[in-house]
Design a protein around this motif. Structure first.
Motif, PDB file in Angstrom:
ATOM      1  N   HIS A 185     -61.389  11.628 -14.958  1.00 21.46           N
ATOM      2  CA  HIS A 185     -62.014  12.090 -16.198  1.00 21.46           C
ATOM      3  C   HIS A 185     -62.144  13.617 -16.200  1.00 21.46           C
ATOM      4  O   HIS A 185     -63.236  14.170 -16.242  1.00 21.46           O
ATOM      5  N   ASN A 186     -61.009  14.310 -16.092  1.00 20.71           N
ATOM      6  CA  ASN A 186     -61.009  15.777 -16.130  1.00 20.71           C
ATOM      7  C   ASN A 186     -59.633  16.247 -16.581  1.00 20.71           C
ATOM      8  O   ASN A 186     -58.658  15.485 -16.523  1.00 20.71           O
ATOM      9  N   ASP A 187     -59.540  17.510 -17.022  1.00 21.13           N
ATOM     10  CA  ASP A 187     -58.296  17.996 -17.631  1.00 21.13           C
ATOM     11  C   ASP A 187     -57.145  18.169 -16.639  1.00 21.13           C
ATOM     12  O   ASP A 187     -55.989  18.268 -17.042  1.00 21.13           O
ATOM     13  N   TRP A 188     -57.471  18.197 -15.336  1.00 25.76           N
ATOM     14  CA  TRP A 188     -56.392  18.283 -14.337  1.00 25.76           C
ATOM     15  C   TRP A 188     -55.469  17.076 -14.468  1.00 25.76           C
ATOM     16  O   TRP A 188     -54.288  17.150 -14.137  1.00 25.76           O
ATOM     17  N   THR A 189     -56.016  15.955 -14.905  1.00 25.07           N
ATOM     18  CA  THR A 189     -55.213  14.741 -15.044  1.00 25.07           C
ATOM     19  C   THR A 189     -54.082  14.956 -16.049  1.00 25.07           C
ATOM     20  O   THR A 189     -52.929  14.601 -15.788  1.00 25.07           O
ATOM     21  N   ILE A 190     -54.420  15.561 -17.206  1.00 28.40           N
ATOM     22  CA  ILE A 190     -53.391  15.809 -18.229  1.00 28.40           C
ATOM     23  C   ILE A 190     -52.359  16.794 -17.688  1.00 28.40           C
ATOM     24  O   ILE A 190     -51.150  16.553 -17.759  1.00 28.40           O
ATOM     25  N   ALA A 191     -52.860  17.917 -17.126  1.00 27.20           N
ATOM     26  CA  ALA A 191     -51.958  18.941 -16.594  1.00 27.20           C
ATOM     27  C   ALA A 191     -51.038  18.350 -15.537  1.00 27.20           C
ATOM     28  O   ALA A 191     -49.838  18.643 -15.503  1.00 27.20           O
ATOM     29  N   GLY A 192     -51.583  17.479 -14.685  1.00 24.81           N
ATOM     30  CA  GLY A 192     -50.798  16.878 -13.613  1.00 24.81           C
ATOM     31  C   GLY A 192     -49.666  16.008 -14.137  1.00 24.81           C
ATOM     32  O   GLY A 192     -48.518  16.139 -13.705  1.00 24.81           O
ATOM     33  N   TYR A 193     -49.986  15.141 -15.091  1.00 27.79           N
ATOM     34  CA  TYR A 193     -48.943  14.245 -15.627  1.00 27.79           C
ATOM     35  C   TYR A 193     -47.843  15.040 -16.331  1.00 27.79           C
ATOM     36  O   TYR A 193     -46.654  14.761 -16.161  1.00 27.79           O
ATOM     37  N   VAL A 194     -48.233  16.038 -17.140  1.00 26.02           N
ATOM     38  CA  VAL A 194     -47.232  16.817 -17.877  1.00 26.02           C
ATOM     39  C   VAL A 194     -46.377  17.632 -16.901  1.00 26.02           C
ATOM     40  O   VAL A 194     -45.136  17.599 -16.948  1.00 26.02           O
ATOM     41  N   ALA A 195     -47.051  18.343 -15.977  1.00 25.94           N
ATOM     42  CA  ALA A 195     -46.315  19.215 -15.057  1.00 25.94           C
ATOM     43  C   ALA A 195     -45.375  18.413 -14.166  1.00 25.94           C
ATOM     44  O   ALA A 195     -44.222  18.802 -13.947  1.00 25.94           O
ATOM     45  N   LEU A 196     -45.858  17.262 -13.652  1.00 31.41           N
ATOM     46  CA  LEU A 196     -45.010  16.458 -12.771  1.00 31.41           C
ATOM     47  C   LEU A 196     -43.871  15.809 -13.542  1.00 31.41           C
ATOM     48  O   LEU A 196     -42.761  15.676 -13.026  1.00 31.41           O
ATOM     49  N   VAL A 246     -36.738  25.390  -9.968  1.00 31.29           N
ATOM     50  CA  VAL A 246     -37.354  26.456  -9.171  1.00 31.29           C
ATOM     51  C   VAL A 246     -38.603  26.988  -9.880  1.00 31.29           C
ATOM     52  O   VAL A 246     -39.564  27.406  -9.244  1.00 31.29           O
ATOM     53  N   ALA A 247     -38.582  26.945 -11.217  1.00 31.15           N
ATOM     54  CA  ALA A 247     -39.748  27.406 -11.980  1.00 31.15           C
ATOM     55  C   ALA A 247     -40.797  26.305 -12.133  1.00 31.15           C
ATOM     56  O   ALA A 247     -41.996  26.560 -11.999  1.00 31.15           O
ATOM     57  N   LEU A 248     -40.351  25.057 -12.408  1.00 28.99           N
ATOM     58  CA  LEU A 248     -41.309  23.997 -12.784  1.00 28.99           C
ATOM     59  C   LEU A 248     -41.954  23.304 -11.581  1.00 28.99           C
ATOM     60  O   LEU A 248     -43.110  22.889 -11.667  1.00 28.99           O
ATOM     61  N   VAL A 249     -41.216  23.176 -10.466  1.00 28.76           N
ATOM     62  CA  VAL A 249     -41.813  22.514  -9.294  1.00 28.76           C
ATOM     63  C   VAL A 249     -43.035  23.294  -8.772  1.00 28.76           C
ATOM     64  O   VAL A 249     -44.083  22.700  -8.513  1.00 28.76           O
ATOM     65  N   PRO A 250     -42.951  24.641  -8.655  1.00 22.88           N
ATOM     66  CA  PRO A 250     -44.153  25.375  -8.220  1.00 22.88           C
ATOM     67  C   PRO A 250     -45.327  25.246  -9.187  1.00 22.88           C
ATOM     68  O   PRO A 250     -46.487  25.211  -8.754  1.00 22.88           O
ATOM     69  N   VAL A 251     -45.047  25.139 -10.495  1.00 19.13           N
ATOM     70  CA  VAL A 251     -46.134  24.949 -11.465  1.00 19.13           C
ATOM     71  C   VAL A 251     -46.840  23.623 -11.169  1.00 19.13           C
ATOM     72  O   VAL A 251     -48.074  23.547 -11.075  1.00 19.13           O
ATOM     73  N   ALA A 252     -46.038  22.554 -10.999  1.00 23.01           N
ATOM     74  CA  ALA A 252     -46.620  21.241 -10.701  1.00 23.01           C
ATOM     75  C   ALA A 252     -47.374  21.278  -9.369  1.00 23.01           C
ATOM     76  O   ALA A 252     -48.440  20.659  -9.226  1.00 23.01           O
ATOM     77  N   TRP A 253     -46.817  22.004  -8.401  1.00 22.83           N
ATOM     78  CA  TRP A 253     -47.446  22.129  -7.081  1.00 22.83           C
ATOM     79  C   TRP A 253     -48.831  22.777  -7.217  1.00 22.83           C
ATOM     80  O   TRP A 253     -49.821  22.302  -6.662  1.00 22.83           O
TER      81      TRP A 253
END
Lengths: 314, 246
Positions: free
Chosen positions: A143-154, A182-189
């Protein structure tokens, strides 16, 4: 929370599929990817195949799979229904975009508009998937916004890795396609590291005191209402992976992020077919890593019902 | 429709007295007995005579201890659906199987529409819903909707099964939306409270806290200590007193 295999496969496969579909649609429409028939066919078939396999797998954990069609009716209130509606709607522009690319070798004009709509639909479907978890108040770790960011980024990171592999297969991987992972994997990380730091340093407001309303000291559970595990404990009290959380996080760091990133960088440095092999290693690694990551997402989630079974905090 | 009613005409619910509950499990048993033949029938039991017993129950009694030393208490804690005002179990339902009635606020499941996705049970902070593995659908406390309006029963029996069977009067049923109802007065008088108010679900059911323990004899009207019996020197006791003090 109990990590059902069908839901782990569904969220990882459809996430990667939607990420890949969105990237192919945007890059195809922008003319960065060539409107080559066979590349388009294999690429879009892989993206839509991952999505479809994921959606079908999600029906396996239902008690009544034959009634799954009912699950799109309550889009006014339910994120699960919204996800279903958007998943179905996205097939329309995605299918038309695929027809333009594969049969006519066209990705601009009307077909480009379909591409943009497919990308928007893919993005929103991932957001809806994440909102199913984000909206559940009893589970602090979701129940926090990291959940949304995590699903989208991954979703986008794994989609970019998959796209890079297919593009290398057809020898059409330009610098943008090679650079995307190379750009998106570090964002998800970064997002996932931030998520883990967040759940490590925060707790649910609910405790065994608020759950029972008994104030004045520690509440100790001395007798359960049942002698064997019941539904609540099987579904919400899952503990196996929590014990190994640190090890699994290390595995997730390595396989989901470090290894795919290293091999994605390699694709920029070496020529095909070596670059293609590197892209394949990156894809195999992120696929395995995502399963560990998603397993943890469920296993590390503590439901407030555990407060009635001896947990002090959730 | 899984959107919640903005208001309900009445708010039917339970008031559970943690002071008087003795943990006898009669409410659990009568709930199972009634409901396995009622609206949600059957309440499936899996492997009931084996080593891995499992089954659907709407009402379960936990036992907790809290406090230390002379302030330590044992509390029997019955838990069932709280028929919340903000029932997220209803809004998350993708099919419309879960609903909250605008007439009395009771939260129910239409078992013919349920696909068994279990999301409603995840959305409930209290663990009120239990999945029927055998039928593949979710089940939950109905507040005995098939008793409380049942004109085939005598009026005195039109109460939830758990309430009518409780031997220590620890369970009360009524309209918690009406401030003048017996249950509302009881809640006001005894300081009844919500479980996990921080979750924001606004449960209808209330819990009455254990009364403060009386630690001295005087607090319950007894003598502080016992005094030797005084005799007036007559009769048998007077004779015994005289002989023994010699």
């Amino acid at each position: 929370m109990h990590p059902a295999y069908s839901v782990i496969f569904f969220t990882t496969a459809s996430g990667a599929g939607y990420g890949m579909l969105a990237l192919m649609a945007i890059l195809g429409t922008a003319g960065i990817l060539p409107a080559d028939r066979w590349f388009g066919f294999v690429g879009l078939a892989l993206a839509l195949g991952l999505i479809t396999a994921g959606l079908l797998s999600s029906t396996f954990h239902l008690g009544r799979p034959e009634r799954a069609w009912r699950a799109v009716s309550q889009w006014r209130s339910s994120w699960l229904a919204r996800e279903g509606v958007l998943a179905i709607l996205t097939y329309i522009p995605a299918g038309l975009f695929g027809i333009g690319w594969v049969f006519l070798e066209q990705t601009s004009g009307f077909w480009g508009v379909m591409g943009v709509l497919a990308a928007i639909g893919a993005f929103l479907t991932i957001v809806c998937t994440s909102m199913i978890y984000r909206s559940l108040k009893p589970i602090h770790q979701w129940h926090n916004d990291w959940t949304i960011a995590g699903y989208v980024a991954l979703g986008f990171a794994s989609g970019a890795v998959a796209l890079s592999f297919v593009a290398h297969l057809f020898d059409v991987a330009g610098p943008v396609v090679k650079a995307l992972p190379v750009a998106l994997v570090p964002v998800a990380w970064a997002v996932k590291t931030g998520y883990w730091a967040f759940i490590d340093r925060t707790r649910s407001l609910s405790t065994s005191n608020t759950a029972t309303g008994l104030r004045g000291g520690e509440v100790r559970s001395v007798d359960w209402p049942h002698t064997q595990e019941n539904y609540l404990q099987k579904e919400m009290g899952f503990q196996v992976a929590r014990k190994h959380a640190l090890k699994l996080r290390t595995i997730a760091h390595g396989l989901t992020f470090a290894v795919p990133l290293a091999f994605a960088v390699l694709t920029l440095l070496v020529p095909n077919p070596l670059a293609g092999i590197a892209a394949f290693v990156a894809l195999a690694s992120i696929a395995a890593g995502l399963l560990a990551e998603r397993w943890l997402f469920f296993a590390e989630a503590k439901h407030t019902v555990t407060l009635f079974y001896g947990a002090k905090a959730a | 429709m899984t959107t919640l009613p903005t208001t309900t005409t009445t708010k039917l619910g339970l008031v559970i007295d943690l002071d008087t509950c003795v943990g006898c499990q009669a409410c659990v048993t009568n709930c199972k007995e009634w409901n396995t033949g009622g609206h949600s029938a059957p309440l499936t039991d899996l492997n009931p005579y084996g080593d891995k017993v499992d089954g659907v129950w709407f009402n379960r009694v936990h036992t907790f201890e809290y406090g230390l030393g002379e302030n330590a208490r044992t509390v029997n804690f019955p838990k069932s659906c709280l028929h919340c005002e903000n029932a997220a179990c209803v809004t998350v339902c993708p099919t419309g199987a879960s609903y909250k009635r605008s007439s009395d606020g009771i939260v129910l499941v239409d078992h013919d529409k349920c696909i068994g996705c279990k999301l409603c049970s995840w959305a409930c902070p209290y663990g009120a819903r239990e999945f029927d593995e055998d039928e593949g659908v979710m089940k939950k406390c109905t507040l005995c909707v098939d008793r409380i309006y049942n004109e085939n029963l005598d009026e005195v029996d039109r109460q939830p099964a758990c309430v009518i069977t409780c031997p220590s009067k620890a369970r009360h049923f009524g309209d918690l939306g009406d401030p003048d109802s017996d249950v509302s007065k009881l809640v006001a008088e005894r300081g009844g409270y919500d479980l996990m108010p921080e979750q924001g679900y606004k449960p209808t059911n209330k819990y009455l806290p254990p009364r403060p323990r009386k630690l001295t004899g005087a607090a319950i009207g007894a003598q502080e200590s016992l005094q030797p019996v005084k005799t007036n020197g007559k009769g048998f006791l007077g004779w015994v007193d005289k002989v023994l003090t010699r």
